[in-house]
Design an enzyme around this catalytic site. Structure first.
Site, mmCIF file in Angstrom:
data_model
loop_
_atom_site.group_PDB
_atom_site.id
_atom_site.type_symbol
_atom_site.label_atom_id
_atom_site.label_comp_id
_atom_site.label_asym_id
_atom_site.label_seq_id
_atom_site.Cartn_x
_atom_site.Cartn_y
_atom_site.Cartn_z
ATOM 1 N N GLY A 135 7.268 1.153 -1.704
ATOM 2 C CA GLY A 135 8.402 2.028 -1.983
ATOM 3 C C GLY A 135 8.447 3.184 -1.005
ATOM 4 O O GLY A 135 7.854 4.240 -1.250
ATOM 5 N N SER A 137 11.625 3.705 1.453
ATOM 6 C CA SER A 137 13.005 4.158 1.622
ATOM 7 C C SER A 137 13.616 4.634 0.313
ATOM 8 O O SER A 137 13.274 4.158 -0.771
ATOM 9 C CB SER A 137 13.862 3.023 2.176
ATOM 10 O OG SER A 137 13.452 2.694 3.469
ATOM 11 N N GLU A 253 1.739 -2.751 10.776
ATOM 12 C CA GLU A 253 2.964 -3.473 10.456
ATOM 13 C C GLU A 253 3.784 -3.786 11.695
ATOM 14 O O GLU A 253 4.539 -4.737 11.736
ATOM 15 C CB GLU A 253 3.808 -2.633 9.482
ATOM 16 C CG GLU A 253 4.972 -3.415 8.915
ATOM 17 C CD GLU A 253 5.995 -2.520 8.211
ATOM 18 O OE1 GLU A 253 7.127 -2.970 8.069
ATOM 19 O OE2 GLU A 253 5.652 -1.393 7.822
#
Lengths: 388, 344
Positions: A135, A137, A253
């Site tokens: 979580g 954005s 990422e």
């Protein structure tokens, strides 16, 4: 003045003991994905299959880098995971269920979590039983994460959570979210006062609403928190250190194989057609070579960043370079394949290829959005160059 | 660009080139060709470093290095816009030594040629043909070492290049060179052209970055404008990717490059050359377009190298064919290119 001199990307080879995994993984995937149509396989890390995740977990292929005491693969190197992921993506295996838990959440818990958190969550992740979403954005706070408003206020039982997250991948299929929330201060304080908390999505007050995307899939969700009571053990890492924790997470990422291969199932499918007598043309051969000669150096860069990460470095700018170039290539592939196929008179292009093209074409705008937009990444590179 | 401080050969090349291959010298060599004093002087300086013999075995008087170990040297050639074919000379000398052919003094160009009906030999385009002392020519499967001094030369489009022709008698007198039949001269040349391209790309990028930090407009350095920052970010991406590709093409412990890796290297560097030169000139504005400003020494060289030993279209074809010939996943072919053993 900073320049590229401080950045290092040297030719690196994946160690032989990690390469040794490849044959077994490949044999398994060839069998497991044999009957899956290409347009489904093209979804890969956006695909969702609990059953498939459990199969991989049974093989020991989730959490392979994590310690054995928490149910992981005994702390094998990041390159072992690199080989696994590369094969998953190239076969188009539906790895979306456990993707984020394996890639980010479990390593984050291992690094910043309490002993109790490690013992509770990591074995569940490794068994393919606990899936996580992230979580970050919020509405009106896309790339500007410092402006998150969702707030966790301490009370006698822990924290009360209120607010909203959006674009949360796979929240509707996950048991847990690691949310970046404000635990002190205001949005004026920017990065100060942000923390990461683990939210059990089955708690009262949590509402998860899938958002249908333009291709008809629902990967993203809105998640609402209405007076959700979290325990004191929900906090992960230090209060107020959320921003630093998130930044470290993003380098992993941004440079991985998932930034190179989002269109690879389509590309391989198209190559199979180009290999047929009716499919083969000179311009298709040229396009095949253009993609290959861009992809190979990128893969070499990605492996090199992995090596830097393995050595404990934080190659944030290098990772941004890989993601920027990688997503550009990922987006070029469906556009160029459409250009090739629809320049032909042929009416015999396989429907499965066209279905795959349709999906990847429609999904491709997301490639340069997820994990930091193109413009944010260019800004990061510019900062690394000393321009800002 | 990234400096490998363990690479003493690259350091040696950097030292001599920084001192001797100045913009003034580059201009003089481009203007005067083989007969310019600067040409002979610079080559003598390079010869003194021993780098031109680095790929020869120690028994032949070299350093016994492989291509992978001279990447840094070749990169420095590009970083200083060297207008002499040092990389080509290095591989040519190694092939001559392996074939037991005496090595001529001076630098050696590489070229494809065709035998003429009268027994003569003609090379339609010899890169560096205006400055090289000799050419190692592949005509069909035969290789010959031919001097340039007495060849019939015709100017070509680029200043350093020439079309060269030799009479039947000259060809008869020239030594034949036994070279592995699997090697073609274009692959060999592309392998040693890509690293200088990477070096020149890096130099162009550094110059653009510096200019963006210095040049003031609207009351602040142009590098503070987001549009310029993004242009520099895009440049850096291409510079990095091209350098990685050039390293792949120039890898290995021997002198013979791997053709698919070379395809990757040359195609990627040529792609980058176009993008980086365009962005560099956009950032520099009108001053970068002038003769007196040194940027052009690098961007013109990048375009020339892009046009050397096969453009991206040629090497896309080679790489595409390799993909089409290998049934199965693209990943296999990618790994064939990228899984390189370190030699340094």
């Amino acid at each position: 003045m900073s320049t590229l001199d401080s950045l290092t990307l040297t030719l690196t080879r994946i160690p032989a003991q990690d390469e040794a995994l490849r044959a077994e993984v490949r044999a398994f995937l060839a069998e497991a994905t044999r009957d899956m149509p290409a347009h489904i396989r093209a979804r890969s890390w956006s695909g969702y299959s609990t059953a498939f995740s459990r199969q991989l977990a049974a093989k020991g292929w989730i959490g392979i880098t994590l310690p054995q005491e928490y149910g992981g693969g005994g702390g094998r190197s990041a390159f072992a995971r690199y080989v696994l992921v590369e094969e998953f993506l190239n076969f188009g295996a539906p790895v979306g269920s456990h993707w984020i838990a394996d890639r980010q959440s479990a390593p984050l818990i291992l690094k910043f979590g309490t002993e109790a958190q490690k013992q509770f969550y990591i074995p569940r992740v490794c068994r393919g039983e606990a899936f996580f979403c992230i979580g970050m954005s919020e509405p009106n706070a896309g790339s500007d994460l410092a402006s998150v408003k969702t707030r966790a206020v301490a009370n006698d039982q822990g924290f009360v959570l209120n607010g909203q997250k959006i674009w949360t991948t796979n929240a509707h299929h996950c048991q847990y979210m690691i949310a970046l929330v404000r635990t002190s201060g205001t949005t004026e304080d920017r990065h100060k006062g942000l923390s990461q908390v683990i939210v059990d999505l089955s708690l009262p007050g949590v509402t998860v609403r899938p958002i249908e995307d333009l291709s008809g899939d629902s990967h993203f969700c809105e998640v609402f928190f209405d007076n959700v009571q979290l325990g004191a053990d929900a906090l992960i890492g230090a209060e107020g250190q959320g921003w630093a924790q998130v930044t470290a997470e993003l380098a992993f990422e941004r440079s991985g194989p998932e930034r190179l291969y989002s269109s690879i199932v389509l590309f391989d499918q198209w190559l199979d057609y180009v290999r047929t007598p009716q499919g083969r043309t000179e311009s298709a051969r040229q396009l095949a070579g253009k993609v290959l000669t861009q992809l190979a150096p990128l893969r070499a860069m990605s492996v090199s960043v992995q090596e830097n990460l393995t050595q404990g470095a934080s190659p944030i700018v290098e990772a941004a370079l890989v993601k920027e170039l990688g997503t550009t290539l990922e987006q070029m592939i469906p556009a160029a394949i459409a250009e090739d196929l629809f320049a032909r008179d042929a009416e015999d292009v396989p429907v499965e290829l066209l279905l795959t093209l349709k999906y990847v074409t429609e999904a491709s705008p997301s490639f340069s959005l997820r994990g930091g937009t193109r413009d944010i990444l260019r800004g990061m590179i510019a900062r690394g160059l000393g321009l800002r | 660009m990234t400096t490998n401080h363990n690479d003493m050969f690259a350091d040696a090349a950097r030292d001599v080139l920084a001192d001797q291959c100045t913009p003034h010298v580059v201009r003089a060599i481009e203007a005067g060709g083989r007969t310019a004093g600067a040409t002979a002087a610079l080559w003598a300086q390079l010869e003194a470093t021993g780098l031109a013999d680095a790929l020869l075995s120690e028994a032949d008087g070299g350093a016994g290095l492989g291509l992978g170990q001279v990447f840094g040297v070749l990169e420095q050639c590009g970083a200083h816009a060297l207008p002499l074919p040092l990389g080509e000379t290095m591989v040519a000398r190694a092939l001559l030594a392996q074939a037991g052919v005496a090595r001529p003094a001076g630098c050696i160009a590489l070229a494809r040629g065709e035998r003429l009906a009268d027994g003569g030999l003609r090379c339609a385009l010899v890169r560096s043909g205006q400055v090289a002392a000799a050419v190692l020519v592949q005509a069909g499967t035969a290789w010959r070492l031919l001097g340039t001094g007495d060849a019939q030369a015709t100017p070509q489009a680029l200043a350093l290049d020439a079309a060269l022709a030799w009479t039947a008698a000259q060809v008869q007198a020239a030594p034949a060179v036994a070279v592995d039949g699997a090697l073609d001269v274009r692959t060999l040349q592309a392998a040693v052209v890509a690293p200088p391209m990477a070096g020149a790309l890096s130099s162009v990028f550094q110059r653009s970055l510096q200019y963006a930090n210095e040049r003031q407009q609207f009351g602040r350095p142009i590098g503070k404008f987001q549009a310029i920052q993004h242009q520099l970010a895009v440049m850096s991406e291409h510079v990095f990717a091209a350098r990685m590709a050039a390293q792949l093409g120039c890898s290995g412990a021997g002198v013979v490059p791997e053709r698919l890796r070379v395809a990757t290297a040359k195609a990627r560097c040529s792609e980058a050359a176009l993008v980086v030169a365009e962005l560099a000139h956009a950032i520099h504005g009108a001053i970068g377009f002038t003769e007196e400003y040194d940027l052009q020494l690098f961007t013109r060289r990048l375009h020339a190298w892009r046009q050397t030993a096969g453009s991206e279209a040629y090497w896309y074809g080679v790489a595409g064919e390799a993909l089409l010939q290998h049934p199965g996943m693209t990943l296999d072919t990618v790994r064939r290119i990228t899984d390189v053993d370190a030699v340094l």
